[in-house]
Write a protein that holds these residues in place. Structure first.
Motif, short mmCIF file in Angstrom:
data_model
loop_
_atom_site.label_atom_id
_atom_site.label_comp_id
_atom_site.label_asym_id
_atom_site.label_seq_id
_atom_site.Cartn_x
_atom_site.Cartn_y
_atom_site.Cartn_z
N HIS A 105 9.73 7.25 -18.63
CA HIS A 105 10.98 6.66 -19.09
C HIS A 105 11.75 6.02 -17.95
O HIS A 105 12.91 5.62 -18.13
N HIS A 106 11.14 5.92 -16.79
CA HIS A 106 11.87 5.45 -15.61
C HIS A 106 10.84 4.91 -14.63
O HIS A 106 9.74 5.43 -14.54
N ASN A 108 9.65 1.28 -11.87
CA ASN A 108 9.93 0.05 -11.17
C ASN A 108 8.77 -0.93 -11.34
O ASN A 108 7.62 -0.52 -11.43
N GLN A 128 13.55 0.28 -14.43
CA GLN A 128 13.67 0.74 -15.80
C GLN A 128 14.42 2.07 -15.74
O GLN A 128 13.88 3.07 -15.26
N CYS A 129 15.65 2.09 -16.19
CA CYS A 129 16.52 3.25 -15.98
C CYS A 129 16.43 4.23 -17.14
O CYS A 129 16.65 3.85 -18.30
N LEU A 130 16.15 5.49 -16.84
CA LEU A 130 15.98 6.48 -17.89
C LEU A 130 17.26 6.74 -18.65
O LEU A 130 17.23 7.17 -19.81
N ASN A 133 17.89 3.63 -21.80
CA ASN A 133 16.92 3.25 -22.82
C ASN A 133 15.89 2.25 -22.30
O ASN A 133 15.92 1.07 -22.62
N ALA A 134 14.97 2.72 -21.48
CA ALA A 134 13.97 1.87 -20.85
C ALA A 134 13.22 1.02 -21.88
O ALA A 134 12.94 1.45 -22.99
N ALA A 185 6.42 2.14 -19.12
CA ALA A 185 7.74 2.67 -19.48
C ALA A 185 7.87 2.59 -21.00
O ALA A 185 7.51 1.57 -21.59
N PRO A 187 10.50 3.35 -24.47
CA PRO A 187 11.92 3.50 -24.82
C PRO A 187 12.24 4.88 -25.38
O PRO A 187 11.36 5.63 -25.78
#
Length: 224
Positions: A105-106, A108, A128-130, A133-134, A185, A187
């Protein structure tokens, strides 16, 4: 199905990290826990037979969330998150779309050499930030605190790991690239995780700021 998790914690984050541990109860058969910097196993864990304190002592860093385990699924976890009750099953459901892949979920999407690891690593267009909402996207670097490994992939991955202090995500990205295993990743709903703010000075983010020159050198040797 034998589902195993791995986590590393440290004394200054205890006992708050117990909330992270207990959020996985009932979702995994075992949690391999590294107690970095501890001199003994905390008594709160005595009744949690599913928790296996595999390391007590010297701070091994975040690489210690990867333990020598036979499993069908391995979840690498962080000690500053409370995981939802559907966490494991949600990953299993998502894995049908991406068989034999690593899911997270997180992470690069960064590639190539850089002059500053910190600026590259935390560039908002690449991360992609957990907590936000990746998107479903292929990554180069997984965020190893929220990551799913199929068991067969994990065994091969673990055998190729090398020791490193607080850059497990970089090591994982390099190993998985060499294994030709895709990282995706996936969502999740809003407010999926509860964040447990660690004490000042105890996060890898803070260390990366101070160690930018060192981390840049490491990154540029990975050939990602």
């Amino acid at each position: 199905m034998n589902i195993v998790a791995g986590m590393a914690t440290m004394e200054k984050r205890w006992p708050k990290s117990l909330d992270s541990i207990l959020s996985l109860k009932g979702q995994v058969s075992k949690l391999y826990l590294a107690l970095n910097g501890f001199t003994r196993v905390p008594p709160e864990l005595a009744k949690e037979e599913w928790v296996v304190p595999w390391h007590v002592g010297r701070n091994l860093g975040d690489i210690a969330k990867f333990a020598d385990a036979e499993c069908d699924i391995y979840l690498s976890c962080d000690d500053d998150l409370v995981y939802p009750s559907t966490y494991c099953q949600d990953f299993i459901d998502e894995s049908a779309k991406h068989p034999n892949c690593v899911l997270t979920h997180h992470g690069n999407t960064a590639e190539g050499p850089t002059r500053s690891y910190f600026k590259m690593r935390y560039n908002s267009t690449r991360v992609q930030c957990l907590m936000k909402n990746a998107a479903e996207i292929k990554l180069t670097i997984p965020g190893t605190g929220v990551t799913y490994f199929p068991g067969e992939v994990y065994r091969r991955f673990y055998e190729e790991l090398v020791e490193g202090f607080n850059h497990a995500d970089l090591i994982a990205g390099k190993v998985l690239k060499e294994m030709e295993v895709e990282i995706w990743a996936v969502p999740h709903p809003k407010h999926y995780f509860q964040y447990l703010k660690p004490p000042d000075g105890s996060t890898i983010w803070e260390q990366n700021v101070k160690w930018d020159k060192k981390m840049t050198k490491i990154w540029n040797t990975l050939n990602l």
